[in-house]
Design a protein around this motif. Sequence first.
Motif, short mmCIF file in Angstrom:
data_model
loop_
_atom_site.label_atom_id
_atom_site.label_comp_id
_atom_site.label_asym_id
_atom_site.label_seq_id
_atom_site.Cartn_x
_atom_site.Cartn_y
_atom_site.Cartn_z
N THR A 99 0.91 -0.90 -0.44
CA THR A 99 0.35 0.01 0.21
C THR A 99 0.80 1.14 0.37
O THR A 99 0.58 2.49 -0.85
CB THR A 99 -1.36 -0.22 0.99
OG1 THR A 99 -1.49 -1.20 1.28
CG2 THR A 99 -1.63 0.95 1.18
N GLU A 124 -7.03 9.22 -8.08
CA GLU A 124 -8.58 8.63 -7.01
C GLU A 124 -7.81 7.08 -6.36
O GLU A 124 -8.23 5.82 -5.64
CB GLU A 124 -9.56 7.76 -8.23
CG GLU A 124 -10.34 8.78 -8.70
CD GLU A 124 -11.31 8.65 -9.62
OE1 GLU A 124 -11.68 7.32 -9.91
OE2 GLU A 124 -12.20 9.67 -9.99
N ASP A 125 -6.84 6.30 -7.17
CA ASP A 125 -6.62 5.19 -6.90
C ASP A 125 -5.49 5.79 -5.72
O ASP A 125 -4.91 5.05 -4.37
CB ASP A 125 -5.23 4.59 -7.44
CG ASP A 125 -6.09 4.06 -9.15
OD1 ASP A 125 -7.16 3.10 -8.38
OD2 ASP A 125 -5.82 3.60 -10.12
N ARG A 128 -7.79 5.81 -2.65
CA ARG A 128 -7.64 4.59 -2.43
C ARG A 128 -6.70 4.24 -1.08
O ARG A 128 -7.25 3.79 -0.14
CB ARG A 128 -7.97 3.92 -3.05
CG ARG A 128 -8.45 2.33 -2.68
CD ARG A 128 -9.20 1.29 -4.10
NE ARG A 128 -7.53 1.47 -5.43
CZ ARG A 128 -6.91 1.06 -4.99
NH1 ARG A 128 -6.54 0.07 -4.02
NH2 ARG A 128 -5.68 0.96 -6.31
N ARG A 131 -6.68 5.94 2.22
CA ARG A 131 -7.94 5.30 2.51
C ARG A 131 -7.26 4.72 3.66
O ARG A 131 -7.50 4.38 5.17
CB ARG A 131 -9.10 6.22 2.52
CG ARG A 131 -10.15 6.40 1.98
CD ARG A 131 -11.00 6.58 1.08
NE ARG A 131 -11.73 7.42 0.25
CZ ARG A 131 -11.70 7.53 -0.75
NH1 ARG A 131 -11.20 6.15 -1.05
NH2 ARG A 131 -12.21 8.94 -2.00
N THR A 132 -6.91 3.24 2.92
CA THR A 132 -6.73 2.14 3.80
C THR A 132 -5.23 2.39 4.40
O THR A 132 -5.33 1.86 5.47
CB THR A 132 -5.85 1.38 3.03
OG1 THR A 132 -6.73 1.29 1.47
CG2 THR A 132 -5.32 -0.05 3.18
#
Length: 327
Positions: A99, A124-125, A128, A131-132
């Motif tokens: 990540t 956007e990736d 994401r 957020r992880t």
Amino acid sequence: MFRLVRSLPLLVLACALSACVSSTPYVDTLDESHFHLFHRPDFKDPARQWEHVLALADAGKQKASAKQAYALRLTWPEDGHAAEAQLRWARWLDRRGKTAAAAEQYEFLLEHYPTSADFSSVLEDDMRLARTLFRRRAGKFLFFPGVDMSEKSIPHFEFIVKTAPEGELAAEALLLAGKAHEAAYDYPEAIDSYLACFNRFPASPFAEDALFSQVRCHRTLADDAPNDERALDFARASAARYLAHFADGANASTVRAWLSDIRSRQERRAFDRAEYYDRILKRPLSARIAYEDFLQAFPHGRLADAARIRLATPPESPAPTAPGDKR
């Protein structure tokens, strides 16, 4: 004369070599200045290297293809396929669950090749993955919930805000950056992020949460420094601001309770200051001024009647006991 004759063949040879070199077409080959020990390309020119990357992918060797794509980008960063090679490497890290590393590679792509990739999709990736990281906890074992690691997501949220300050993801990135700062007990930075979220995006679905979270941080700072009047003033002002914008908000009842508590504490401190001049220092004039200031600030407070009684009492008389005063 003899020395000139001896050097003449050497001059002819040098001219011949120069002509050969100048007539050779330029080919972009491996630049040793971009040497990377663990990411060496298998070919010495970028065109053949890119064909090799595609061939490996077609053969199902995705790991090898991604690594060779990364080697291409490292070795020839200005090549026409460098951006696509960087994207392949980032996507492979993403699929492997790396990540933090994948987020860094997406950000490198957006920063150095902003026009060569699908900007919105890559951003956007990155969001994401941020957020992880924000939700990640370290050391989880059986019933032990683990340690909050959301602080590691802050640089990625800040990158998203810097890269697309007016984009659709900026408001959420500011809010989550604030929450990560708050989880790390960095309340001033958290307050700045929350205020930026609300001030820049007041109509976003994250505005109410941002302003409420700012009140929570100010209240925590006031609790941590009970003798800091400025902290209480900031907490009271932030709560009043929230209620001015979200009187019917999801957290309005909580903020009203906090505001009532803050006012009670400020009232108690102001009355104690007047009593200090009155009971301890025995300075009637200073006490009178302090009682009057108290009534001006809290005319309907719980201790207002006690202040009025004291102002109506001769200065030489003992100060009456205020409600709830155990002294």
